[in-house]
Design a protein around this motif. Sequence first.
Motif, PDB file in Angstrom:
ATOM      1  N   SER A   1      39.556  46.219  34.520  1.00 10.63           N
ATOM      2  CA  SER A   1      39.342  45.397  35.718  1.00 10.63           C
ATOM      3  C   SER A   1      38.232  45.991  36.579  1.00 10.63           C
ATOM      4  CB  SER A   1      40.645  45.307  36.521  1.00 10.63           C
ATOM      5  OG  SER A   1      41.657  44.701  35.750  1.00 10.63           O
TER       6      SER A   1
ATOM      7  N   ARG B   1      34.529  35.249  36.075  1.00 11.23           N
ATOM      8  CA  ARG B   1      35.637  35.086  37.028  1.00 11.23           C
ATOM      9  C   ARG B   1      36.948  34.712  36.310  1.00 11.23           C
ATOM     10  NH1 ARG B   1      32.701  31.661  41.930  1.00 11.23           N
ATOM     11  NH2 ARG B   1      31.461  33.415  42.751  1.00 11.23           N
ATOM     12  N   LYS B   2      36.836  33.849  35.301  1.00 14.24           N
ATOM     13  CA  LYS B   2      38.015  33.467  34.527  1.00 14.24           C
ATOM     14  C   LYS B   2      38.613  34.675  33.805  1.00 14.24           C
ATOM     15  CE  LYS B   2      39.542  30.208  31.005  1.00 14.24           C
ATOM     16  NZ  LYS B   2      39.121  29.132  30.070  1.00 14.24           N
TER      17      LYS B   2
ATOM     18  N   LYS C   1      40.369  36.872  36.273  1.00 11.98           N
ATOM     19  CA  LYS C   1      41.675  36.317  36.640  1.00 11.98           C
ATOM     20  C   LYS C   1      42.712  36.608  35.567  1.00 11.98           C
ATOM     21  CE  LYS C   1      43.800  32.011  38.211  1.00 11.98           C
ATOM     22  NZ  LYS C   1      43.586  30.557  38.475  1.00 11.98           N
ATOM     23  N   GLU C   2      42.293  36.450  34.295  1.00  8.52           N
ATOM     24  CA  GLU C   2      43.226  36.721  33.201  1.00  8.52           C
ATOM     25  C   GLU C   2      43.631  38.192  33.164  1.00  8.52           C
ATOM     26  OE1 GLU C   2      41.248  35.388  29.738  1.00  8.52           O
ATOM     27  OE2 GLU C   2      41.593  33.236  30.123  1.00  8.52           O
TER      28      GLU C   2
ATOM     29  N   THR D   1      43.612  40.244  35.681  1.00 14.03           N
ATOM     30  CA  THR D   1      44.490  40.505  36.839  1.00 14.03           C
ATOM     31  C   THR D   1      45.923  40.052  36.568  1.00 14.03           C
ATOM     32  OG1 THR D   1      42.579  40.208  38.297  1.00 14.03           O
ATOM     33  CG2 THR D   1      44.767  40.143  39.309  1.00 14.03           C
ATOM     34  N   GLN D   2      46.044  38.859  35.953  1.00 12.79           N
ATOM     35  CA  GLN D   2      47.382  38.358  35.612  1.00 12.79           C
ATOM     36  C   GLN D   2      48.072  39.268  34.599  1.00 12.79           C
ATOM     37  OE1 GLN D   2      48.849  35.799  37.114  1.00 12.79           O
ATOM     38  NE2 GLN D   2      50.731  36.147  35.927  1.00 12.79           N
TER      39      GLN D   2
END
Length: 468
Positions: free
Chosen positions: A320, A345-346, A349-350, A352-353
């Motif tokens: 990250s 960005r996608k 986000k993945e 981070t999830q």
Amino acid sequence: MSALTPQSDMPTPTTDKITQAAMETIYLCKFRVSMDGEWLCLRELDDISLTPDPEPTHEDPNYLMANERMNLMNMAKLSIKGLIESALNLGRTLDSDYAPLQQFFVVMEHCLKHGLKAKKTFLGQNKSFWGPLELVEKLVPEAAEITASVKDLPGLKTPVGRGRAWLRLALMQKKLSEYMKALINRKDLLSEFYEPNALMMEEEGAIIAGLLVGLNVIDANFCMKGEDLDSQVGVIDFSMYLKEGNSTKGNEGDGQITAILDQKNYVEELNRHLSATVNNLQAKVDALEKSNTKLTEELAVANNRIITLQEEMERVKEESSYILESNRKVTKDRTADGHALTEARKQLKEETQLRLDVEKELEVQIGMRQEMELAMKMLEKDVCEKQDALVALRQQLDDLRALKHELSFKLQSSDMGAKQKSELNSRLEEKTNQMAATIKQLEQSEKDLVKQAKTLNSAANKLIQKHH
């Protein structure tokens, strides 16, 4: 020591039963305990001369049980007498560290365990004198306070520990003799827990209950919250009561040799029983060590899993950070097109999830580890509670069966009463109809008699008129 060695290596039902009783009690079946004034005398049964009359053999279980009852009664006499005399000489309140008081409780525990039936549970056979002591609150309402206090003590996990705590509280309350008398008088209730020839079912139990009255002059104070009553090993210390020096009866030289041999035999027998007790305790320790090893292995696996999850979380953090740094460079340079920025960005986000999911899984693993440790602590408590619940459920089942039998008997009685009442009603109706018919006949007869009277009156008048 020939009398103490087995005659054959092949086990028999009688020898197995005797061996089991010897393992559970520290008093000796091969010795007779008697009193010489205020001292204890031990004598081997094989040395006692037999009378010409036929006597039961020493291997007879009834004979052995009677000898054990006599031994325990004599030990109780010595223990109670010594406790009273030493307490009066001491002149202060006794506590749990007082040696004569400890020996008294050990003797009482052996008296209550004598002839106790084994209760079968899902963990195996269990012998505990806590069951008979629980009956006292039903016979003497004052004992309910003691029973409730024992059940509320947090450190007691076994029925044996509860029974020991109950004896100490009863002595503090100065009601031990009263409670034991009330319990011994109800042999119909004790038969559920004891064999017919047990001490509590025979005359020796009533004698011991009478001797306990003298303990009302003793003041005792116990603090049982920090005392481990579950794991104590109750061993009678005969050395406190053995007479030193020559015996006052018989020849002095023979008496001294006999006393020395008897005490030597007693010490050897005591060592044998203590060795057996140590072996049993060692077996329990080994079982606990195996269980502890298994739990340690499971804990190590859980720790390894946690470490793996932590490493994965660190890797996700590094990825990250790398992605964020890349995005910053892309933003500064402004050389990447909008599509690449959207993809970055996608992906961020993945990632981070994924990091959140890993953290949640780590929290779940930590929670499972804590729950596992809590469950192990509660397991021992649940075992004891389930044993008590099983005993209560069995008692309720017996009560329900008796109630069912009583209700069925009352139902049969009520059915028979209903049939008899219906038959009686039928008979009454028949008699009523018969009486109605009889009344009608009487009314008809009365009318006929009236007519006949009128006819006779008219005939009489006619005769009178003709006569005139």
